[in-house]
Structure formats: C-alpha cells, structure tokens
Design a protein around this motif. Structure first.
Motif, short mmCIF file in Angstrom:
data_model
loop_
_atom_site.label_atom_id
_atom_site.label_comp_id
_atom_site.label_asym_id
_atom_site.label_seq_id
_atom_site.Cartn_x
_atom_site.Cartn_y
_atom_site.Cartn_z
N PHE A 90 -11.85 -55.57 -22.63
CA PHE A 90 -12.02 -54.53 -23.77
C PHE A 90 -10.55 -54.60 -24.39
CE2 PHE A 90 -10.70 -50.40 -25.13
CZ PHE A 90 -11.47 -50.33 -26.61
N LYS A 91 -10.45 -54.88 -25.56
CA LYS A 91 -9.06 -54.83 -26.17
C LYS A 91 -8.96 -53.65 -27.16
CE LYS A 91 -8.09 -59.79 -26.04
NZ LYS A 91 -7.84 -61.17 -26.56
N PRO A 92 -8.15 -52.64 -26.74
CA PRO A 92 -7.88 -51.62 -27.72
C PRO A 92 -7.44 -51.84 -29.26
CG PRO A 92 -7.00 -51.07 -25.65
CD PRO A 92 -7.11 -52.64 -25.76
N ASP A 93 -7.96 -51.00 -30.19
CA ASP A 93 -7.37 -51.34 -31.46
C ASP A 93 -6.11 -50.44 -31.73
OD1 ASP A 93 -7.13 -51.72 -33.97
OD2 ASP A 93 -8.88 -50.80 -34.69
N PRO A 94 -5.13 -51.17 -31.93
CA PRO A 94 -3.66 -50.34 -31.99
C PRO A 94 -3.52 -49.71 -33.36
CG PRO A 94 -3.42 -52.83 -32.15
CD PRO A 94 -4.71 -52.71 -31.77
N THR A 95 -4.44 -49.98 -34.27
CA THR A 95 -4.47 -49.36 -35.64
C THR A 95 -5.36 -48.51 -35.81
OG1 THR A 95 -5.89 -51.10 -36.66
CG2 THR A 95 -3.56 -51.92 -36.59
N ARG A 96 -5.96 -47.81 -34.64
CA ARG A 96 -6.99 -46.89 -35.20
C ARG A 96 -6.46 -45.50 -35.60
NH1 ARG A 96 -10.04 -44.21 -31.59
NH2 ARG A 96 -11.83 -45.18 -31.89
N GLY A 97 -5.42 -44.94 -35.10
CA GLY A 97 -4.72 -43.89 -35.26
C GLY A 97 -5.33 -42.66 -34.70
N TYR A 98 -4.99 -41.39 -35.16
CA TYR A 98 -5.28 -40.09 -34.56
C TYR A 98 -5.43 -39.29 -35.70
CZ TYR A 98 -3.78 -41.88 -29.85
OH TYR A 98 -3.34 -42.63 -28.95
N TRP A 99 -6.19 -38.18 -35.66
CA TRP A 99 -6.43 -36.98 -36.45
C TRP A 99 -4.91 -36.67 -37.21
CZ3 TRP A 99 -11.00 -36.88 -38.41
CH2 TRP A 99 -12.15 -37.14 -37.51
N ALA A 100 -4.87 -36.34 -38.31
CA ALA A 100 -3.64 -35.91 -38.95
C ALA A 100 -3.33 -34.45 -38.17
CB ALA A 100 -3.67 -35.80 -40.52
N ALA A 101 -4.25 -33.73 -38.23
CA ALA A 101 -3.99 -32.50 -37.27
C ALA A 101 -5.11 -32.44 -36.22
CB ALA A 101 -3.94 -31.21 -38.23
N PRO A 102 -4.74 -31.66 -34.99
CA PRO A 102 -5.79 -31.43 -34.11
C PRO A 102 -6.91 -30.73 -34.46
CG PRO A 102 -3.45 -30.85 -33.29
CD PRO A 102 -3.53 -31.16 -34.60
N SER A 103 -6.82 -29.86 -35.55
CA SER A 103 -7.90 -29.17 -35.83
C SER A 103 -8.90 -30.07 -36.82
CB SER A 103 -7.65 -27.84 -36.71
OG SER A 103 -6.62 -28.31 -37.84
N ASP A 104 -8.47 -31.00 -37.31
CA ASP A 104 -9.50 -31.73 -38.06
C ASP A 104 -10.63 -32.17 -37.32
OD1 ASP A 104 -7.75 -31.48 -40.11
OD2 ASP A 104 -6.77 -33.67 -40.08
N PHE A 105 -10.58 -32.54 -35.90
CA PHE A 105 -11.63 -32.61 -35.23
C PHE A 105 -12.81 -31.77 -35.14
CE2 PHE A 105 -13.70 -32.43 -30.83
CZ PHE A 105 -14.60 -33.33 -31.03
N PHE A 165 -15.68 -51.56 -35.07
CA PHE A 165 -14.50 -52.17 -35.10
C PHE A 165 -13.87 -52.20 -33.35
CE2 PHE A 165 -13.96 -51.07 -39.71
CZ PHE A 165 -14.64 -52.16 -39.99
N ASP A 166 -14.11 -50.94 -32.77
CA ASP A 166 -13.78 -51.07 -31.39
C ASP A 166 -14.53 -52.16 -30.37
OD1 ASP A 166 -11.97 -49.11 -31.78
OD2 ASP A 166 -13.38 -47.63 -31.36
N GLU A 167 -15.57 -52.29 -30.84
CA GLU A 167 -16.23 -53.29 -30.21
C GLU A 167 -16.35 -54.84 -30.52
OE1 GLU A 167 -19.10 -54.72 -27.12
OE2 GLU A 167 -17.98 -52.82 -27.43
N PHE A 168 -16.29 -55.14 -31.82
CA PHE A 168 -16.00 -56.64 -32.21
C PHE A 168 -14.64 -56.53 -32.78
CE2 PHE A 168 -20.52 -55.05 -32.78
CZ PHE A 168 -21.13 -56.09 -32.08
N GLU A 169 -13.68 -57.18 -32.11
CA GLU A 169 -12.49 -57.50 -32.38
C GLU A 169 -12.13 -58.20 -33.56
OE1 GLU A 169 -8.16 -59.26 -30.41
OE2 GLU A 169 -10.20 -59.13 -29.20
#
Length: 593
Positions: A14-29, A399-403
C-alpha cells in the motif's frame, strides 16, 4: 499474530496518497456526517408518515446505544487510523478486502437513482417561479378540470372517481379518492398517469422530458462542484457552508409549517406516544436509523480518513447521531403537519409523501411562491449534498486503492459522473420514479450485511485486544471492554434482525417492480457479492508460503500503521519495533521466506 509488510507476502504494498489532505476544520467531519441524515429515499417511501417521535425516540436512542454509535466509532477508527478509504482500509485483514469492492458497487447503485431526489424538487422549484403556482387552486383549474360537480371537502374540490372491475365477483366497485393537486401536477409530467399507482394497472412506459432536463442539470451541478472544488480543503469549505445553508432552510421551513396550524395540540401530539405507537414505530424507526450510515456504505470510513490522527471520534460519533436525529425530527414534524392538514379536510388517505403532497399545503400559505422556492430549494440542496458527499468518498477510496489513477483525477471524476448520469436516465420515466424503491431496499440489505461482516473483521479476525490497543493509542483514552463485548455479541443480534426485515422489504418491493430494476439490482447488488469469495481466492493464491502460512498471512494486517510520520514512529515504538514494515513479534515455529 504477526504484523508484516505486503512485500513479505508477495503482493503489492500500500502506498499512501500524499496529496489527499485533511479537513479545513475538524468540525467539517461532523457536519458532513450529519448531512448523511438528509437521505430522502426513506422519506419518499413514506416511512415518516405513520409514526410519532414520542413513540420512536425510545427505540432510536436504544438502537444508538446498541449498534449505531459503536459501528460509527469502528468505521471512523478504520478510516482515521489508516488514512484511507473504504477499500484500502481492509488491509487490516486482506482476505476481506472484497468487502470494499462490494461497497463500491453499492454506492454506485444508490447514485444511479439518487439524482431523482434532486431532479423532482428542482422541477417544482422551477415551476415555483411562475406567477401562479401550477398546483394551486387557480393554477390547476387551467389544465385539470374537476371530474365531478359534486361539492367535495377539499381546497380545490378535486374528486377522482374510478371504476374498478373486480376479478372475484361480477359487480363493479366505485373507488373514490381525494386527489392532491401537487400530486396531480407530478402525474401530469407523465401525461396524467398516476405514477404512484402505475404498478396496479400495468401502465405503459412513459417518459418525462422535464424530469430529464432537471436530472441532467443536477448531474451538471455535481460535475461543476467537483471541477471547481478539486481538493479536500476546498471541498471541505464548500460542504460546510452548503450544509449550514440547508440546515437553516430546513429550520425556516419547520417554523413556517408549524405556523400553518392553529391547533397546537395536534403539533405537540407528534412528541407524545402511547405504548401501541412505540410498537408500531419500531420497523420504520429502525429503517430510518440505518440512514445514519448514508445512502450507500463506507462513506463514514472515507470521510474519517480526512481527520487528523488524534481527532476524538468517540465524541464526534455521538454528536453525529444526535444531529441526524434532529434532521429526522424536522422531517417528521413537517410530514406530521402535512398529514394533519389533509386529515382535517378528509378522512381518506392522501397519496404521496413529503415530496409530492407538500406543494398543495404550501399553496395555501401567504406568499406561496416564496415559501415554495425556499422549501424546494432546501430539498434540492440536501439531495445534491448527499450525492456530492457519497461521490467524494467514492473518489478518494478509488484513488487510495489504485495509485495509477491519481494522476488522472479529472478524467476519472468527470467520466464516472457521466456514467452515473446515463444510468439515472431511467428514473425520468414513470416506472423509474416509482420502482427505484426496490433497489433502495436492496441497498439496505447490503448495508446491514456489510456492517455485520465489519464486526466480524474488526472484533474477531483482527481481534478485540488489538482493536482496543489501536484505538486507545489513537485517542489516548481507554476503550472499555464491555463496549467491545456489546459489539461482539449484542450488536450482531440486532443487525441479524434488521437483515431479516430488509430481506422481507426487498422481496415485497421487487414483487411490484419492473424487469429493468430487477436486472439492475442483480448486476449492481447481487453479483458483486460473488467478488468476496473470488477475491479471497485471489489473495490466497498471491500469497507465498505453505497452505497454513498463506491462510495466516491473508488474515493478519498488512501495512497497517498510521500514515503520519510522527504518529507512525510513535506506533512503531509502542509496538516494540522501529521498523513496522517487518514483523513485530515472530512466531518461533514459522519461517518467513
């Protein structure tokens, strides 16, 4: 059990996607998961019509304790710990990775008809811009004259008299039904055929070009959103503001509908219940509770993967469930008032659910065009948010599964939307607008089965001890053993009962469905389950070693570690090994090539 890298098993790591990013604010989840409660197919099918919150709140809270919140915690743990979508996260136990592909098909199947919930209110929204609402008393008389001159207790004095030839006896029965103008308007786009009753009379296949335009426009809006908000931070902000807008519009609509009735005792009766109301509300309440996981399956896993590693998913899960309960409460109040309005006019049953009957009620308000625009804009926006959220989780999981697809994000994104738009064209027909409910029940069955198998994978195959260890490492707080045991023994019983109910509901829906829906359900719901044993065999053959060693490797985690470098190093240290890509604990009698 041994932790090892996919290299040691002879398979692609498994190769992580370095461009996937995070929520702009924790409450967005939290906001995004709460928006999964906008699911409208249950409202369309009328599950909110014949129940009261006083009779369902007890069942709702009980189910939240027994399995809803705990399963949301498990799904959030899988996504947040692994920083991957609902396919790649099953490297926790690679032999069950086929469950991720099944969930992919389920999400695509749901989206193939879900645009109907955006297209129908969008159609009503456009007609609300007319000077006179076409489903008002003034508007409907221009294109649908009264079928009788008798005085009828109805705001528009509409009476439908139908002769029904009985097959049991030779006599002729007269069926008298009070028609709702806004329902007649919906039927008019299909040439006047009664869509909600078409399965009884074997009506011909009819197509609506107005609904087709609204469907394509809905998908065009979705495509524009993904083209403009192309990364996680931009999409996070977009979803945050649109969800807040839809919630505000929903509260405004609830307040306006509550002012419609002068009988406040009837409104408060929605919150009261007798014991019989509690019993009668159990089936519909359980079905509504399942919508906490979204219209498909795995969305919470993918959405949680954008959290920071230390996000407190325990508290988030309770906030999400309470927020969704507020949405169901709002929908229920509006539906309760609408039904009460028609009951005050006639004791007969009025056909149609929240989508269709609400138009006639709005037409009786002051400033009807304004309130019609607000109400149908709210329904359109909530449906679009649900579609975008589901697609967002699908894309990231792919995109996580198929690089190899990460470099072609735009092509994959727009191409998949085009395919789904084409598949959804069937819902622009009278049969598609009615029979989609069969696939909705199929997805409910699959969703429940996947939750049941999820408990097996996490708490039995991966193991109770390691699950507690990982979640305590991630959250920095203790996860009680009694909670795990409840998930291992009590929650499966509840899910099995729900599974039986879903099978029965699916059978009933398909008995009145069309052949097209049946074929679509076979390809999108039934056949994907064959992928589970097929992928198990594939993984087993790709793994090296003896039969026993292959079986052990297929069941134990591969590349299971936090993606963030600092957290990964801490995890390595906690496991007693500075290189997690190799075995942390060796079994004496096992030799790894």
């Amino acid at each position: 059990m041994v932790y090892e890298s996919s290299y040691d098993s002879g398979r692609r790591p498994f190769k992580p996607d370095p461009t996937r990013g995070y929520w702009a604010a924790p409450s967005d989840f939290i906001y995004t998961c709460i928006s999964l409660g906008f699911r409208m197919d249950l409202v369309w099918m009328g599950w909110l019509l014949h129940q009261r919150m006083g009779g369902t709140i007890i069942v709702y809270i009980l189910c939240m304790f027994l399995f809803v919140v705990p399963i949301i915690v498990i799904q959030s743990f899988m996504g947040q710990f692994s920083s991957s979508g609902f396919i790649s996260t099953f490297r926790m136990s690679p032999i069950f990775k086929g469950l991720g592909y099944i969930s992919l098909f389920v999400n695509l199947a749901v989206l193939s008809y879900y645009s109907l919930f955006a297209a129908v209110p969008l159609l009503y929204l456009f007609h609300s811009l007319r000077p006179t609402l076409p489903w008002s008393c003034e508007g409907i008389e221009k294109w649908f004259p009264n079928s009788t001159e008798a005085e009828v207790k109805h705001p528009c004095k509409m009476l439908d008299v139908v002769d029904i030839k009985s097959g049991m006896v030779s006599s002729t029965y007269i069926y008298i039904g009070y028609e709702v103008p806004s329902v007649l308007f919906f039927n008019s786009i299909f040439g006047g055929d009664d869509v909600m009753e078409s399965y009884r009379y074997n009506s011909p296949f009819l197509f609506s070009w107005e609904l087709l335009v609204c469907t394509l426009l809905s998908w065009a809006i979705v495509a524009g959103v993904f083209y403009r908000f192309y990364n996680t931070e931009l999409m996070s902000k977009f979803l945050r503001y649109t969800i807040w807008t839809s919630l505000i519009l929903l509260l405004i609509c609830v307040g306006r509908f509550m002012l419609l009735s002068n009988d406040w005792s009837y409104i408060f009766s929605y919150f009261m219940a007798k014991p019989v109301d509690i019993v009668e509300g159990i089936p519909s309440t359980v079905l509504i509770i399942v919508s906490a996981f979204g219209p498909g399956w795995g969305s919470i896993i993918a959405l949680a993967s954008f959290n920071r590693f230390r996000a407190n998913i325990m508290n988030y899960s309770w906030i999400i469930c309470l927020g969704q309960m507020g949405i169901f409460l709002a929908y229920g109040i509006i539906t309760h008032i609408i039904q009460g309005y028609f009951k005050s006019l006639t004791t007969l049953y009025t056909n149609g659910a929240l989508y269709l009957t609400s138009g006639s009620v709005i037409a009786t308000m002051s400033w009807p065009n304004l309130w019609s625009i607000i109400f149908y804009a709210m329904l359109t926006l909530t449906a679009l948010i649900t579609m975008i959220t589901c697609l967002f989780s699908i894309y990231q999981s792919i995109f996580d599964e198929f690089e190899m697809l990460r470099s072609r994000r735009t092509e994959v994104t727009l191409g998949l939307i085009g395919v789904l738009a084409f598949l959804s064209l069937y819902t622009c027909s009278n049969h598609g607008a009615l029979f989609f409910s069969a696939m909705s029940m199929d997805s409910l069955f699959t969703q429940t089965a996947l939750n049941l198998l999820l408990l097996l994978v996490v708490l039995w195959v991966y193991g109770r001890v390691r699950f507690q260890r990982d979640i305590e490492f991630m959250l920095g707080q203790r996860f009680a053993t009694w909670k795990v045991n409840m998930l291992r023994f009590v929650a499966p019983i509840c899910l099995c009962l729900l599974l039986l109910g879903a099978i029965l509901a699916s059978f009933v829906r398909h008995s009145n469905s069309s052949i097209v829906i049946l074929i679509a359900a076979v390809f999108l719901i039934v056949l994907p389950w064959l992928y589970l044993p097929g992928y198990m065999i594939y993984v087993f053959l790709q793994t090296t070693g003896s039969f026993k060693m292959r079986f052990q490797r297929c069941n134990r985690p591969m590349d299971w570690y936090p993606v963030e470098i600092e957290e990964r190093q801490r995890y390595e240290g906690a496991m007693g090994n500075m290189d997690i890509t190799h075995q942390l604990n060796r079994i004496a009698d096992e030799v790894v090539p």
